[in-house]
Scaffold this motif. Structure first.
Motif, PDB file in Angstrom:
ATOM      1  N   GLU A  35      51.131 -24.746 -18.177  1.00  0.00           N
ATOM      2  CA  GLU A  35      51.212 -25.101 -19.797  1.00  0.00           C
ATOM      3  C   GLU A  35      51.583 -24.601 -20.793  1.00  0.00           C
ATOM      4  O   GLU A  35      52.196 -24.849 -21.561  1.00  0.00           O
ATOM      5  CB  GLU A  35      49.430 -25.027 -19.768  1.00  0.00           C
ATOM      6  N   THR A  38      55.071 -26.322 -21.163  1.00  0.00           N
ATOM      7  CA  THR A  38      54.794 -27.384 -21.751  1.00  0.00           C
ATOM      8  C   THR A  38      54.632 -26.275 -23.654  1.00  0.00           C
ATOM      9  O   THR A  38      55.951 -27.506 -24.372  1.00  0.00           O
ATOM     10  CB  THR A  38      53.948 -27.765 -21.401  1.00  0.00           C
ATOM     11  N   TRP A  39      53.766 -25.563 -23.745  1.00  0.00           N
ATOM     12  CA  TRP A  39      53.474 -25.081 -25.217  1.00  0.00           C
ATOM     13  C   TRP A  39      55.103 -24.570 -25.839  1.00  0.00           C
ATOM     14  O   TRP A  39      55.824 -25.118 -26.907  1.00  0.00           O
ATOM     15  CB  TRP A  39      52.540 -24.578 -25.436  1.00  0.00           C
ATOM     16  N   ARG A  42      57.287 -27.206 -26.537  1.00  0.00           N
ATOM     17  CA  ARG A  42      57.685 -28.567 -27.477  1.00  0.00           C
ATOM     18  C   ARG A  42      57.899 -27.443 -29.213  1.00  0.00           C
ATOM     19  O   ARG A  42      58.106 -27.872 -29.692  1.00  0.00           O
ATOM     20  CB  ARG A  42      55.706 -28.534 -27.583  1.00  0.00           C
TER      21      ARG A  42
END
Length: 75
Positions: A35, A38-39, A42
């Protein structure tokens, strides 16, 4: 063993000291490593996009807009 970098410690300390928690909601939870990737991606994508868009008359900005609109891009 969990290792925390010096810059992460310093930034966390500054934010904790200066953040008005009465005015802003701060949610805290454990972040899984997948996770986190992913952050981070982004965040970096938005940062790079902002930097490119800040370049006056950038051909890169033009290309990004064409990609977003589904138009072909000449490289």
């Amino acid at each position: 063993m969990e290792q925390i970098g010096i810059y992460e410690q310093l930034i966390t300390q500054v934010v904790e000291q200066n953040l008005n928690r009465e005015r802003f909601y701060v949610g805290e939870r454990v972040l899984e490593s997948a996770e986190a990737a992913t952050w981070l991606s982004r965040f970096l994508a938005k940062l790079v996009e902002h930097a490119i868009n800040a370049i006056p008359n950038s051909s890169y900005s033009y290309r990004i807009e064409r990609v977003r609109s589904g138009q072909p891009v000449n490289l």
